[in-house]
Scaffold this active site. Structure first.
Site, PDB file in Angstrom:
ATOM      1  N   LYS A  86       0.859  -1.076   0.002  1.00  0.00           N
ATOM      2  CA  LYS A  86      -0.067   0.106  -0.074  1.00  0.00           C
ATOM      3  C   LYS A  86       0.988   1.271  -0.116  1.00  0.00           C
ATOM      4  CE  LYS A  86      -4.647   0.762   1.933  1.00  0.00           C
ATOM      5  NZ  LYS A  86      -5.450   0.648   3.147  1.00  0.00           N
ATOM      6  N   ARG A 109     -25.782  -2.410   6.949  1.00  0.00           N
ATOM      7  CA  ARG A 109     -25.573  -3.887   6.409  1.00  0.00           C
ATOM      8  C   ARG A 109     -25.865  -4.753   7.635  1.00  0.00           C
ATOM      9  NH1 ARG A 109     -19.885  -4.244   3.773  1.00  0.00           N
ATOM     10  NH2 ARG A 109     -20.910  -4.969   2.071  1.00  0.00           N
ATOM     11  N   GLU A 126     -19.917  -6.113   9.934  1.00  0.00           N
ATOM     12  CA  GLU A 126     -20.857  -5.321  10.491  1.00  0.00           C
ATOM     13  C   GLU A 126     -22.022  -6.225  11.289  1.00  0.00           C
ATOM     14  OE1 GLU A 126     -19.144  -2.789   7.362  1.00  0.00           O
ATOM     15  OE2 GLU A 126     -20.005  -4.709   7.374  1.00  0.00           O
TER      16      GLU A 126
END
Length: 636
Positions: A292, A406, A378
């Site tokens: 990253k 969600r 979630e």
């Protein structure tokens, strides 16, 4: 074309000579392989230059520059389907698919989105913004191709964090059972490219994906099928040999042909492996390891900080400072959380992979034994909190409004139905600016208000936010506090753990004829408008339980009620007022102002409020029209 776009074009013509020759992937495919590293270097520099002006997601895109080039080089996009999970990493994809000259408008009103969006380009085959959807959607596209007898490749690119979510595993499990032609690229950027992931591993991946290996493996299975014991032995031998050198056993068990891990920044290996895997059939998974922030030292050093950035100096990495009148709502929550945890050892805090975004970094450092980051899960976060509450703990779930959507079934079935003592600190309520419709908290008042046992609160400023968080925590049952992104009006935040009376609002200004009932952060707008028309303003605070006594008082003493909320009108706070007035058969006129019945795209927060008709000028105009038309007179 904006001045910013013109500047970008004029300043880049010499620096990005090869990149400027690539308008679409068809141009990319004309390049000889040895030119691809130069293109990667230019693309990475262009990405840094662009995002330094506009802000946006940077580190993730820098990490997939080579992977993006390799995918478009090998695939026949857009006829072949390429899906990017979440979409944080899709900027290089946008640059290579006809939108290079529009990157100066990134995340601005009427500009290009920060996420893949079907309406924007044929190359954006599936809209994203929430994680872990790519494999399921890609599987659907693969099934559609089979149903229509269309030969095309379908590829889903998903990160290691997103792969940990339940949706991703559900899709993997289904894909293995269907045996459709699907390639999943696992972008693993959570580990460095160490020695084992080097030349030997790259060579092995190319070998395992080659036609020779595939023919030998399938031919051997066919030849030995009549000898079950020997066939089983060969199968086990192959499985164990691959398991010794690669972490792919789980994917193989799910029915995927696993290849990798390989260096995600080695273009030669990437393109060779993808070309080999392109001619293979059935579910395949390519594991690539990337870094990253690759190629930009500030982002390599702190990929979390450079995940999402404001405009910055590309030479130093120093970001523009945001002017703020005080601490953000997120910071207010983080401080309150630490204070309560110090006073109450029952408090346990939970977040679904949003520690920094939810203001929990200090809490996680101070109370590591009472902190749980469950990852991008979630649904599990809410049910996990329910289990804690069952056995005497006091869980606080820190979650964005758009992500709580969600876990709606868990909110109802696992928490509210059992009336469990769980506090929900719901960040990013209302519009969120440049992240647009995928991240807006437009619906939480509506979807939470209709749930039995649920208390729903909307603070008007930072100080009230802290007090309502304490109110929610002290309430023995499910309670939700929703607050916006960023800073509020700069209210002084009192210390201590003071709670407010449950279900009680307050009059903030007394006026004539018109009463504005403000729910949440639009109270300042209500007060400013009220000064122009001499209206009463009520800070309602509670959406559920609604302060019915205050509503009736205002209805009895005014001829027009205006409800104001940064939530969709359908089912929201205004609807709660309407329902109560209808129940008591009160004939006062009421006008509901809130978010309209369409998605509001990316823009600045102020622009989004104007688009929604919730800015001062529009609210004032609505009230003046009501006065001029005489609709403020009592009905009947």
């Amino acid at each position: 074309m904006s001045e910013r776009q013109q500047s970008s074009r004029s300043g880049s013509s010499g620096t990005f000579k090869l990149l400027n020759s690539i308008e679409y992937p068809r141009d990319l495919r004309l390049l000889p392989p040895e030119r691809l590293p130069t293109l990667a270097e230019e693309l990475r520099c262009f990405l840094i230059e662009t995002v330094s002006r506009t802000g946006g997601h940077l580190a993730a895109g820098l990490g997939v520059v080579e992977l993006t080039i390799a995918l478009h080089y090998v695939l026949n996009t857009p006829e072949d389907r390429l899906l990017w999970d979440v979409g944080h990493q899709a900027y290089p994809h946008k640059i290579l698919t006809g939108r290079r000259e529009r990157m100066g408008s990134l995340r601005q009103r009427d500009g290009i989105s920060g996420f893949p969006r079907r309406e924007e380009s044929d190359y954006d085959t599936f809209g994203a913004g929430h994680s872990s959807t790519s494999i399921g959607a890609a599987l659907g596209m693969a099934a559609a191709a089979k149903q229509q007898n269309i030969k095309r490749d379908v590829v889903a690119v998903i990160g290691d964090a997103a792969m940990g979510a339940g949706m991703a595993f559900e899709a993997l499990n289904h894909a293995g059972a269907l045996d459709l032609d699907l390639l999943v690229v696992l972008n693993d950027n959570d580990m460095s490219i160490s020695d084992p992931v080097g030349a030997f591993r790259n060579h092995l991946a190319r070998l395992l994906s080659s036609k020779f290996y595939t023919r030998v493996r399938e031919g051997g299975k066919s030849a030995l099928s009549s000898l079950p014991h020997i066939s089983e032995l060969v199968g086990r031998w192959e499985e164990h040999m691959k398991g010794m050198v690669m972490p792919g056993t789980l994917f193989e068990e799910l029915g995927f042909n696993y290849i990798g891990p390989i260096d995600g920044h080695d273009l030669e290996t990437l393109t060779a492996t993808l070309q080999n895997m392109k001619v293979m059939h059935g579910p395949r998974l390519l594991h690539v390891v990337t870094q990253k922030g690759k190629g930009y030292k500030p982002a390599e050093g702190d990929p979390l900080v450079y995940h999402g950035v404001t405009p910055f100096d590309p030479k130093t990495g120093k970001m523009d400072k945001k002017s703020a009148s005080g601490p953000s709502y997120t910071e207010i929550f983080g401080r309150w959380l630490c204070d309560v945890a110090t006073a109450d050892k029952r408090l346990v805090a939970i977040t679904p992979a949003m520690c920094s975004g939810s203001g929990m970094v200090q809490y996680a450092e101070r109370f590591p034994d009472r902190y749980y980051d469950v990852g991008i899960a979630e649904q599990h976060a809410v049910t996990f909190a329910a289990g804690l509450a069952c056995d005497g703990m006091k869980p606080v779930v820190a979650i964005y409004s758009t992500f709580l959507q969600r876990a709606y079934d868990q909110l109802i079935h696992d928490v509210a139905l059992q009336n469990l003592d769980v506090t929900f600190a719901v960040d990013r309520a209302g519009q969120v600016g440049a992240d647009g419709a995928t991240h807006a908290g437009s619906f939480d008042l509506s979807y939470a208000r209709c749930i039995p046992n649920m208390v729903v609160m909307a603070p008007s400023d930072e100080n009230e936010c802290r007090k309502l968080l304490q109110t929610a925590y002290q309430h023995e049952g499910p309670a939700l506090v929703r607050y916006p992104r960023g800073s509020g009006c700069g209210a002084q935040v009192a210390e201590g753990l003071e709670a407010l009376p449950l279900g009680k609002g307050e009059i903030r200004r007394s006026g004539q004829r018109i009463a504005i009932l403000a729910f949440g952060s639009l109270l300042d707008t209500a007060l400013e408008v009220a000064e122009k028309v001499d209206a009463t303003v009520a800070n309602m605070r509670f959406v559920k339980p609604l302060d019915e006594a205050l509503v009736q008082q205002l209805a009895n003493t005014h001829t027009l009620l205006i409800t104001l909320e940064e939530n969709v009108i359908q089912g929201g706070a205004g609807s709660a007022v309407n329902e109560y007035l209808a129940a008591i058969q009160h004939r006062v006129r009421a006008i509901n102002l809130g978010l309209p019945d369409h998605f509001i795209e990316h823009a600045t927060p102020a622009e989004q409020l104007r688009m929604a008709g919730l800015d001062r000028e529009t609210v004032l105009a609505v009230i003046k029209r009501a006065l001029e038309s005489g609709s403020d007179r009592a009905v009947g």
